[in-house]
Design a protein around this motif. Sequence first.
Motif, PDB file in Angstrom:
ATOM      1  N   GLY A 119     -25.758   5.302 -14.636  1.00 61.57           N
ATOM      2  CA  GLY A 119     -24.873   6.318 -14.082  1.00 61.57           C
ATOM      3  C   GLY A 119     -24.192   7.183 -15.123  1.00 61.57           C
ATOM      4  N   ALA A 120     -24.808   7.338 -16.288  1.00 60.17           N
ATOM      5  CA  ALA A 120     -24.231   8.154 -17.360  1.00 60.17           C
ATOM      6  C   ALA A 120     -25.048   9.432 -17.514  1.00 60.17           C
ATOM      7  CB  ALA A 120     -24.222   7.379 -18.673  1.00 60.17           C
ATOM      8  N   GLU A 121     -24.410  10.457 -18.029  1.00 62.11           N
ATOM      9  CA  GLU A 121     -25.082  11.731 -18.260  1.00 62.11           C
ATOM     10  C   GLU A 121     -25.624  11.767 -19.689  1.00 62.11           C
ATOM     11  OE1 GLU A 121     -24.020  16.461 -18.098  1.00 62.11           O
ATOM     12  OE2 GLU A 121     -22.893  15.068 -16.839  1.00 62.11           O
ATOM     13  N   ARG A 122     -26.875  12.157 -19.826  1.00 58.64           N
ATOM     14  CA  ARG A 122     -27.513  12.213 -21.153  1.00 58.64           C
ATOM     15  C   ARG A 122     -27.456  13.652 -21.655  1.00 58.64           C
ATOM     16  NH1 ARG A 122     -33.038  12.111 -23.721  1.00 58.64           N
ATOM     17  NH2 ARG A 122     -33.002  10.407 -25.212  1.00 58.64           N
ATOM     18  N   ASP A 123     -26.315  14.012 -22.244  1.00 63.81           N
ATOM     19  CA  ASP A 123     -26.116  15.359 -22.759  1.00 63.81           C
ATOM     20  C   ASP A 123     -27.045  15.634 -23.936  1.00 63.81           C
ATOM     21  OD1 ASP A 123     -24.009  16.044 -20.970  1.00 63.81           O
ATOM     22  OD2 ASP A 123     -22.647  14.825 -22.175  1.00 63.81           O
ATOM     23  N   PHE A 124     -27.412  16.909 -24.102  1.00 59.94           N
ATOM     24  CA  PHE A 124     -28.353  17.296 -25.155  1.00 59.94           C
ATOM     25  C   PHE A 124     -27.859  16.909 -26.546  1.00 59.94           C
ATOM     26  CE2 PHE A 124     -29.685  20.309 -28.415  1.00 59.94           C
ATOM     27  CZ  PHE A 124     -31.039  20.041 -28.431  1.00 59.94           C
ATOM     28  N   PHE A 125     -26.555  17.079 -26.833  1.00 62.44           N
ATOM     29  CA  PHE A 125     -26.065  16.796 -28.184  1.00 62.44           C
ATOM     30  C   PHE A 125     -26.276  15.342 -28.591  1.00 62.44           C
ATOM     31  CE2 PHE A 125     -22.373  16.071 -25.504  1.00 62.44           C
ATOM     32  CZ  PHE A 125     -21.913  14.859 -25.961  1.00 62.44           C
ATOM     33  N   LEU A 126     -26.415  14.442 -27.623  1.00 65.58           N
ATOM     34  CA  LEU A 126     -26.672  13.032 -27.951  1.00 65.58           C
ATOM     35  C   LEU A 126     -28.035  12.852 -28.617  1.00 65.58           C
ATOM     36  CD1 LEU A 126     -25.334  11.300 -24.708  1.00 65.58           C
ATOM     37  CD2 LEU A 126     -24.192  11.455 -26.936  1.00 65.58           C
ATOM     38  N   THR A 127     -28.977  13.740 -28.311  1.00 66.37           N
ATOM     39  CA  THR A 127     -30.317  13.629 -28.892  1.00 66.37           C
ATOM     40  C   THR A 127     -30.322  13.964 -30.378  1.00 66.37           C
ATOM     41  OG1 THR A 127     -30.915  15.907 -28.324  1.00 66.37           O
ATOM     42  CG2 THR A 127     -31.409  14.201 -26.686  1.00 66.37           C
ATOM     43  N   GLN A 128     -29.238  14.526 -30.893  1.00 66.34           N
ATOM     44  CA  GLN A 128     -29.130  14.871 -32.310  1.00 66.34           C
ATOM     45  C   GLN A 128     -28.611  13.716 -33.159  1.00 66.34           C
ATOM     46  OE1 GLN A 128     -26.833  18.473 -32.551  1.00 66.34           O
ATOM     47  NE2 GLN A 128     -27.949  19.405 -30.869  1.00 66.34           N
ATOM     48  N   ILE A 129     -28.225  12.618 -32.515  1.00 61.25           N
ATOM     49  CA  ILE A 129     -27.668  11.483 -33.257  1.00 61.25           C
ATOM     50  C   ILE A 129     -28.779  10.741 -33.993  1.00 61.25           C
ATOM     51  CG2 ILE A 129     -26.473   9.265 -33.052  1.00 61.25           C
ATOM     52  CD1 ILE A 129     -24.980  10.433 -30.643  1.00 61.25           C
ATOM     53  N   ILE A 130     -28.504  10.436 -35.254  1.00 56.27           N
ATOM     54  CA  ILE A 130     -29.423   9.662 -36.091  1.00 56.27           C
ATOM     55  C   ILE A 130     -28.873   8.238 -36.163  1.00 56.27           C
ATOM     56  CG2 ILE A 130     -30.376   9.404 -38.416  1.00 56.27           C
ATOM     57  CD1 ILE A 130     -29.832  12.510 -38.665  1.00 56.27           C
ATOM     58  N   PHE A 131     -29.732   7.251 -35.939  1.00 60.51           N
ATOM     59  CA  PHE A 131     -29.351   5.842 -35.964  1.00 60.51           C
ATOM     60  C   PHE A 131     -29.933   5.195 -37.215  1.00 60.51           C
ATOM     61  CE2 PHE A 131     -29.312   7.122 -31.591  1.00 60.51           C
ATOM     62  CZ  PHE A 131     -28.255   6.426 -31.011  1.00 60.51           C
ATOM     63  N   ARG A 182     -27.306  -3.194 -43.548  1.00 59.55           N
ATOM     64  CA  ARG A 182     -26.981  -4.598 -43.805  1.00 59.55           C
ATOM     65  C   ARG A 182     -25.919  -4.658 -44.895  1.00 59.55           C
ATOM     66  NH1 ARG A 182     -31.576  -8.662 -45.530  1.00 59.55           N
ATOM     67  NH2 ARG A 182     -32.036  -8.568 -43.339  1.00 59.55           N
ATOM     68  N   ARG A 183     -24.880  -5.442 -44.649  1.00 55.61           N
ATOM     69  CA  ARG A 183     -23.822  -5.641 -45.646  1.00 55.61           C
ATOM     70  C   ARG A 183     -24.229  -6.758 -46.599  1.00 55.61           C
ATOM     71  NH1 ARG A 183     -20.559  -5.538 -40.788  1.00 55.61           N
ATOM     72  NH2 ARG A 183     -19.553  -3.515 -40.579  1.00 55.61           N
ATOM     73  N   SER A 184     -23.480  -6.885 -47.702  1.00 57.63           N
ATOM     74  CA  SER A 184     -23.786  -7.921 -48.694  1.00 57.63           C
ATOM     75  C   SER A 184     -23.576  -9.327 -48.135  1.00 57.63           C
ATOM     76  CB  SER A 184     -22.935  -7.719 -49.947  1.00 57.63           C
ATOM     77  OG  SER A 184     -21.563  -7.761 -49.606  1.00 57.63           O
ATOM     78  N   ASP A 185     -22.725  -9.482 -47.109  1.00 58.76           N
ATOM     79  CA  ASP A 185     -22.496 -10.808 -46.518  1.00 58.76           C
ATOM     80  C   ASP A 185     -23.502 -11.122 -45.404  1.00 58.76           C
ATOM     81  OD1 ASP A 185     -21.682  -9.182 -44.448  1.00 58.76           O
ATOM     82  OD2 ASP A 185     -19.681 -10.036 -44.262  1.00 58.76           O
ATOM     83  N   ASN A 186     -24.581 -10.350 -45.322  1.00 60.32           N
ATOM     84  CA  ASN A 186     -25.665 -10.492 -44.336  1.00 60.32           C
ATOM     85  C   ASN A 186     -25.280 -10.115 -42.912  1.00 60.32           C
ATOM     86  OD1 ASN A 186     -27.772 -11.073 -46.029  1.00 60.32           O
ATOM     87  ND2 ASN A 186     -27.384 -13.273 -45.994  1.00 60.32           N
ATOM     88  N   SER A 187     -24.068  -9.633 -42.689  1.00 60.70           N
ATOM     89  CA  SER A 187     -23.760  -9.068 -41.385  1.00 60.70           C
ATOM     90  C   SER A 187     -24.378  -7.669 -41.349  1.00 60.70           C
ATOM     91  CB  SER A 187     -22.249  -9.015 -41.155  1.00 60.70           C
ATOM     92  OG  SER A 187     -21.636  -8.128 -42.070  1.00 60.70           O
ATOM     93  N   ALA A 188     -24.437  -7.082 -40.173  1.00 63.17           N
ATOM     94  CA  ALA A 188     -25.095  -5.776 -40.066  1.00 63.17           C
ATOM     95  C   ALA A 188     -24.424  -4.926 -38.996  1.00 63.17           C
ATOM     96  CB  ALA A 188     -26.568  -5.964 -39.742  1.00 63.17           C
ATOM     97  N   PHE A 189     -24.637  -3.641 -39.105  1.00 67.32           N
ATOM     98  CA  PHE A 189     -24.180  -2.692 -38.106  1.00 67.32           C
ATOM     99  C   PHE A 189     -25.161  -1.537 -38.092  1.00 67.32           C
ATOM    100  CE2 PHE A 189     -22.290  -1.280 -42.052  1.00 67.32           C
ATOM    101  CZ  PHE A 189     -22.354   0.108 -41.999  1.00 67.32           C
ATOM    102  N   PHE A 190     -25.049  -0.687 -37.093  1.00 67.37           N
ATOM    103  CA  PHE A 190     -25.836   0.518 -37.203  1.00 67.37           C
ATOM    104  C   PHE A 190     -24.913   1.712 -37.193  1.00 67.37           C
ATOM    105  CE2 PHE A 190     -26.321  -0.727 -32.782  1.00 67.37           C
ATOM    106  CZ  PHE A 190     -26.103   0.428 -32.071  1.00 67.37           C
ATOM    107  N   TRP A 191     -25.314   2.667 -37.985  1.00 67.90           N
ATOM    108  CA  TRP A 191     -24.537   3.846 -38.312  1.00 67.90           C
ATOM    109  C   TRP A 191     -25.089   4.993 -37.479  1.00 67.90           C
ATOM    110  CZ3 TRP A 191     -20.107   4.597 -40.344  1.00 67.90           C
ATOM    111  CH2 TRP A 191     -19.768   5.749 -41.058  1.00 67.90           C
ATOM    112  N   LEU A 192     -24.198   5.707 -36.785  1.00 67.55           N
ATOM    113  CA  LEU A 192     -24.574   6.867 -35.988  1.00 67.55           C
ATOM    114  C   LEU A 192     -24.030   8.102 -36.679  1.00 67.55           C
ATOM    115  CD1 LEU A 192     -24.121   4.388 -33.963  1.00 67.55           C
ATOM    116  CD2 LEU A 192     -23.963   6.120 -32.218  1.00 67.55           C
ATOM    117  N   THR A 193     -24.872   9.079 -36.923  1.00 58.71           N
ATOM    118  CA  THR A 193     -24.432  10.313 -37.580  1.00 58.71           C
ATOM    119  C   THR A 193     -25.113  11.510 -36.932  1.00 58.71           C
ATOM    120  OG1 THR A 193     -26.177  10.140 -39.251  1.00 58.71           O
ATOM    121  CG2 THR A 193     -24.021   9.235 -39.836  1.00 58.71           C
ATOM    122  N   THR A 194     -24.478  12.661 -37.121  1.00 62.39           N
ATOM    123  CA  THR A 194     -25.104  13.931 -36.752  1.00 62.39           C
ATOM    124  C   THR A 194     -24.962  14.878 -37.931  1.00 62.39           C
ATOM    125  OG1 THR A 194     -23.070  14.808 -35.781  1.00 62.39           O
ATOM    126  CG2 THR A 194     -24.616  13.733 -34.277  1.00 62.39           C
ATOM    127  N   ALA A 195     -25.890  15.796 -38.050  1.00 62.61           N
ATOM    128  CA  ALA A 195     -25.805  16.801 -39.111  1.00 62.61           C
ATOM    129  C   ALA A 195     -24.867  17.930 -38.699  1.00 62.61           C
ATOM    130  CB  ALA A 195     -27.192  17.359 -39.416  1.00 62.61           C
TER     131      ALA A 195
END
Length: 134
Positions: A69-81, A85-98
């Motif tokens: 039930g969410a809207e998929r706006d065009f600007f979301l397609t510009q996000i880079i994923f 990985r951190r040095s302690d072996n935990s991890a995250f993912f980084w979202l960026t746009t130009a």
Amino acid sequence: MGKRLLPIIVILAMLIPFPGHAVGLGNITVKSALNQPLEAEIELTSVTSWDLQDLVVQLASAEDFRRVGAERDFFLTQIIFEVVRRSDNSAFFWLTTASVFNVTFLNIVVEASWPYGRVLREYTSLVAPLTISE
């Protein structure tokens, strides 16, 4: 002899651990402000180095957006994923746009997939206006 051995083999095969790891998607933290390029991170939980090798994180499909039930706006397609990985072996993912991100609320559905599974999660986060400190 063979018929008596078959049930034992089946039981032993069921005791062998199956690599059914489950990757979890944690909270989102938006690090950028309104009218700046987007910078945000989403924590990965219950992730192993094995999972990270084959993990693909991306914007969910238009069908998945409709399903939740969410809207998929065009600007979301510009996000880079990018998975980080951190040095302690935990991890995250980084979202960026130009380009500059000028939406007050970020509403996104993210898909994480790996060889043994797939998970979707919807995020809604306030993107605060840029404040100038004196």
